[in-house]
Write a protein that holds these residues in place. Structure first.
Motif, PDB file in Angstrom:
ATOM      1  N   LEU A  30       0.830  -1.200   0.000  1.00 19.94           N
ATOM      2  CA  LEU A  30       0.000   0.000   0.000  1.00 19.94           C
ATOM      3  C   LEU A  30       0.865   1.252   0.000  1.00 19.94           C
ATOM      4  CD1 LEU A  30      -2.569   1.712   0.316  1.00 19.94           C
ATOM      5  CD2 LEU A  30      -2.484   1.239   2.777  1.00 19.94           C
ATOM      6  N   PHE A  31       1.836   1.319   0.896  1.00 24.25           N
ATOM      7  CA  PHE A  31       2.659   2.528   0.990  1.00 24.25           C
ATOM      8  C   PHE A  31       3.596   2.662  -0.212  1.00 24.25           C
ATOM      9  CE2 PHE A  31       1.014   2.580   5.248  1.00 24.25           C
ATOM     10  CZ  PHE A  31       0.995   3.919   5.579  1.00 24.25           C
ATOM     11  N   SER A  32       3.977   1.555  -0.830  1.00 21.01           N
ATOM     12  CA  SER A  32       4.777   1.627  -2.050  1.00 21.01           C
ATOM     13  C   SER A  32       3.961   2.222  -3.195  1.00 21.01           C
ATOM     14  CB  SER A  32       5.287   0.238  -2.433  1.00 21.01           C
ATOM     15  OG  SER A  32       6.147  -0.274  -1.439  1.00 21.01           O
ATOM     16  N   VAL A  33       2.697   1.802  -3.308  1.00 19.01           N
ATOM     17  CA  VAL A  33       1.816   2.356  -4.333  1.00 19.01           C
ATOM     18  C   VAL A  33       1.607   3.852  -4.095  1.00 19.01           C
ATOM     19  CG1 VAL A  33      -0.544   2.320  -5.226  1.00 19.01           C
ATOM     20  CG2 VAL A  33       0.677   0.172  -4.852  1.00 19.01           C
ATOM     21  N   LEU A  34       1.431   4.240  -2.836  1.00 18.35           N
ATOM     22  CA  LEU A  34       1.264   5.660  -2.514  1.00 18.35           C
ATOM     23  C   LEU A  34       2.512   6.458  -2.891  1.00 18.35           C
ATOM     24  CD1 LEU A  34      -0.518   5.390   0.954  1.00 18.35           C
ATOM     25  CD2 LEU A  34      -1.547   6.051  -1.226  1.00 18.35           C
ATOM     26  N   ALA A  35       3.682   5.880  -2.664  1.00 20.50           N
ATOM     27  CA  ALA A  35       4.926   6.574  -3.030  1.00 20.50           C
ATOM     28  C   ALA A  35       4.999   6.794  -4.539  1.00 20.50           C
ATOM     29  CB  ALA A  35       6.130   5.761  -2.551  1.00 20.50           C
ATOM     30  N   GLY A  36       4.613   5.781  -5.315  1.00 16.89           N
ATOM     31  CA  GLY A  36       4.607   5.945  -6.765  1.00 16.89           C
ATOM     32  C   GLY A  36       3.602   6.981  -7.231  1.00 16.89           C
ATOM     33  N   THR A  37       2.454   7.026  -6.568  1.00 15.34           N
ATOM     34  CA  THR A  37       1.430   8.019  -6.892  1.00 15.34           C
ATOM     35  C   THR A  37       1.965   9.431  -6.700  1.00 15.34           C
ATOM     36  OG1 THR A  37      -0.341   6.492  -6.251  1.00 15.34           O
ATOM     37  CG2 THR A  37      -0.883   8.838  -6.300  1.00 15.34           C
ATOM     38  N   ALA A  38       2.609   9.673  -5.558  1.00  8.54           N
ATOM     39  CA  ALA A  38       3.168  10.996  -5.293  1.00  8.54           C
ATOM     40  C   ALA A  38       4.319  11.322  -6.240  1.00  8.54           C
ATOM     41  CB  ALA A  38       3.644  11.079  -3.843  1.00  8.54           C
ATOM     42  N   GLY A  39       5.112  10.313  -6.597  1.00 11.89           N
ATOM     43  CA  GLY A  39       6.202  10.548  -7.536  1.00 11.89           C
ATOM     44  C   GLY A  39       5.701  11.005  -8.893  1.00 11.89           C
ATOM     45  N   LEU A  40       4.601  10.403  -9.359  1.00  5.87           N
ATOM     46  CA  LEU A  40       4.006  10.839 -10.630  1.00  5.87           C
ATOM     47  C   LEU A  40       3.494  12.266 -10.516  1.00  5.87           C
ATOM     48  CD1 LEU A  40       3.155  10.187 -13.494  1.00  5.87           C
ATOM     49  CD2 LEU A  40       1.096   9.092 -12.584  1.00  5.87           C
ATOM     50  N   GLY A  41       2.895  12.613  -9.362  1.00  2.00           N
ATOM     51  CA  GLY A  41       2.443  13.986  -9.149  1.00  2.00           C
ATOM     52  C   GLY A  41       3.591  14.971  -9.184  1.00  2.00           C
ATOM     53  N   ALA A  42       4.738  14.587  -8.626  1.00  2.00           N
ATOM     54  CA  ALA A  42       5.912  15.461  -8.660  1.00  2.00           C
ATOM     55  C   ALA A  42       6.363  15.701 -10.096  1.00  2.00           C
ATOM     56  CB  ALA A  42       7.040  14.836  -7.839  1.00  2.00           C
ATOM     57  N   GLY A  43       6.305  14.642 -10.930  1.00  2.00           N
ATOM     58  CA  GLY A  43       6.703  14.803 -12.322  1.00  2.00           C
ATOM     59  C   GLY A  43       5.790  15.749 -13.088  1.00  2.00           C
ATOM     60  N   LEU A  44       4.473  15.612 -12.897  1.00  2.00           N
ATOM     61  CA  LEU A  44       3.539  16.507 -13.576  1.00  2.00           C
ATOM     62  C   LEU A  44       3.740  17.954 -13.134  1.00  2.00           C
ATOM     63  CD1 LEU A  44       0.211  14.430 -13.456  1.00  2.00           C
ATOM     64  CD2 LEU A  44       1.767  14.732 -15.398  1.00  2.00           C
ATOM     65  N   SER A  45       3.932  18.165 -11.831  1.00  2.00           N
ATOM     66  CA  SER A  45       4.114  19.524 -11.315  1.00  2.00           C
ATOM     67  C   SER A  45       5.420  20.127 -11.802  1.00  2.00           C
ATOM     68  CB  SER A  45       4.082  19.503  -9.786  1.00  2.00           C
ATOM     69  OG  SER A  45       2.893  18.918  -9.317  1.00  2.00           O
ATOM     70  N   ALA A  46       6.467  19.317 -11.883  1.00  2.00           N
ATOM     71  CA  ALA A  46       7.750  19.810 -12.391  1.00  2.00           C
ATOM     72  C   ALA A  46       7.620  20.224 -13.856  1.00  2.00           C
ATOM     73  CB  ALA A  46       8.822  18.734 -12.225  1.00  2.00           C
ATOM     74  N   TRP A  47       6.830  19.464 -14.633  1.00  2.00           N
ATOM     75  CA  TRP A  47       6.596  19.838 -16.031  1.00  2.00           C
ATOM     76  C   TRP A  47       5.937  21.207 -16.118  1.00  2.00           C
ATOM     77  CZ3 TRP A  47       2.293  20.925 -19.029  1.00  2.00           C
ATOM     78  CH2 TRP A  47       2.488  20.936 -20.413  1.00  2.00           C
ATOM     79  N   LEU A  48       4.942  21.450 -15.261  1.00  2.88           N
ATOM     80  CA  LEU A  48       4.304  22.764 -15.239  1.00  2.88           C
ATOM     81  C   LEU A  48       5.302  23.859 -14.894  1.00  2.88           C
ATOM     82  CD1 LEU A  48       0.933  22.026 -13.396  1.00  2.88           C
ATOM     83  CD2 LEU A  48       1.176  22.756 -15.780  1.00  2.88           C
ATOM     84  N   ALA A  49       6.141  23.589 -13.885  1.00  2.00           N
ATOM     85  CA  ALA A  49       7.101  24.604 -13.443  1.00  2.00           C
ATOM     86  C   ALA A  49       8.118  24.910 -14.534  1.00  2.00           C
ATOM     87  CB  ALA A  49       7.813  24.115 -12.174  1.00  2.00           C
ATOM     88  N   LEU A  50       8.568  23.889 -15.261  1.00  2.84           N
ATOM     89  CA  LEU A  50       9.539  24.102 -16.335  1.00  2.84           C
ATOM     90  C   LEU A  50       8.924  24.840 -17.515  1.00  2.84           C
ATOM     91  CD1 LEU A  50      11.360  20.647 -16.291  1.00  2.84           C
ATOM     92  CD2 LEU A  50      12.282  22.848 -15.535  1.00  2.84           C
TER      93      LEU A  50
END
Length: 412
Positions: free
Chosen positions: A380-400
């Protein structure tokens, strides 16, 4: 802040606190329902997730109604509906009736976030501070709801507790009905404060046209990031009281499930996260802060179980960090939505946002229940970590991408 700002913030703080009081009291009730109704975590998670799903899905029509009729009326209806739903919850004889009452609660609660956040973004001139205070009030409800519920369950049957929790919504409804302010003061500085919000076109064709205008590539990415935030939020919180109880080694003077109190304390820490997140929105592009917040959530998910299993000190430290990280992100994505949506469609934009956060996010409750039953906590917590990692990637794309977007806006 001027008087208009204070009036708006006062109302949304009361309403936001009550919305989350009810929302986060539900996981505490679940610790009782699991034993009383004899259902599995997967079944209960799916039934409760239905109410949470409607909490999100209803945000979209709620956002349309905000742009059409204004926020104050919808906030009043939200508060009245939530109180009525908890009255019905207290009468529920079985788990299916519980699910029905929670569906009604979700329908009533769903209109709050598009109404409240639209009201802040168009009516409050100091938007960052408004979001911070709004978030703080939400976290008081988020932490106070579980704590009050847990304490009341020591003395009363759960149905009586549900009825008691319904009472504050009546006072909130009266406050909303009597409130008076200019809902668009921040986007129409010269408007007459008595003027009603301008109506927007109605009908499916107008709705489709406004949606097409709103959903630029960037807003679609914001929508995706909001959905990932909701999946993480619901996935980690729904069964957290049950997960925490076996880890607590503190001897309490009364026989209670100690995880309930650690859970409430964890949520109270979120007050500081909300305040910090709100102030960060005033210090530059919110997408950058959003990317960092998502990355932090990913690390927290990977470290939470190993650290919390080292003993009481580790558990409390992990809970403090999780509570802070889980809520610092909320003002950041709320401000990001405002950056990527026009003022005249702000209610619709927050409607879509909370369709993502609480509608798509509701799948997190069912996912968490299934993973806990069939795979275990670490997956469960591994899946949550991957979920947040994908969110970080999308947000970084917006910032760039932000510098090029700003250049086009300045040129036009």
């Amino acid at each position: 802040m001027n008087s208009n700002d204070r009036s708006i913030i006062g109302l949304v703080m009361v309403a936001h606190g009550l919305v989350h009081t009810y929302e986060l009291s539900i996981p505490i009730f679940m610790t009782v329902w699991l034993a009383e109704f004899g259902v599995s975590e997967a079944v209960l998670g799916s039934l409760v997730g239905t109410g949470y799903f409607l909490f999100g899905v209803g945000a979209l029509p709620g956002g349309v109604l905000v742009d059409r009729f204004g926020a104050r009326r919808l906030i009043a209806g939200c508060l009245a509906g939530m109180g009525g739903a908890f009255v019905l919850l207290g009468w529920a004889p079985d788990v299916w009736a519980v699910a029905g009452a929670l569906v009604l609660w979700g329908a009533a609660a769903s209109v709050y976030h598009p109404a409240g956040l639209s009201l802040i973004s168009t009516g409050v001139r100091q938007r960052g501070r408004g979001l911070a205070w709004h978030g703080i009030a939400g976290n008081v409800g988020i932490a106070g709801g579980p704590l009050i519920t847990a304490l009341l369950l020591l003395a009363f049957d759960w149905s009586v507790v549900a009825w008691m929790l319904a009472v504050p919504a009546l006072g909130g409804t009266a406050l909303a009905l009597r409130a008076s302010f200019d809902e668009r003061a921040a986007v129409r500085p010269d408007a007459d404060e008595s003027e009603a919000p301008a109506s927007s076109p109605v009908g499916l064709r107008a709705f489709g046209a406004r949606t097409a205008t709103l959903f630029t590539v960037s807003f679609a990415v914001v929508f995706g990031a909001a959905a990932l935030s909701g999946l993480y939020y619901r996935g980690v919180l729904t069964f957290l009281p049950d997960l925490l109880t076996p880890l607590v080694t503190i001897d309490l003077p009364i026989d209670v499930e100690a995880g309930r109190y650690v859970y409430a304390g964890l949520l109270m820490v979120g007050v500081f996260g909300q305040y910090v997140g709100g102030r960060l929105t005033e210090r530059g592009a919110p997408e950058r802060g959003l990317a960092g917040a998502f990355a932090g959530l990913s690390v927290v998910a990977l470290c939470f179980l190993p650290v919390s299993q080292t003993g009481t000190v580790g558990l409390l430290a992990a809970s403090v960090v999780l509570g802070f990280a889980l809520f610092v992100i909320q003002p950041l994505y709320q401000a990001t939505v405002a950056e990527y949506s026009p003022a005249e469609a702000r209610g619709l934009s927050y409607g879509y946002t909370y369709l993502a956060v609480f509608g798509v996010g509701a799948l997190g409750a069912a996912l968490a229940g299934a993973l806990l039953q069939y795979a275990g906590q670490f997956l469960l917590f591994s899946v949550l970590a991957g979920t947040a990692g994908l969110g970080a990637g999308l947000s970084a794309w917006l910032a760039l991408r932000r510098p090029s977007v700003d250049a086009v806006s300045e040129a036009s």
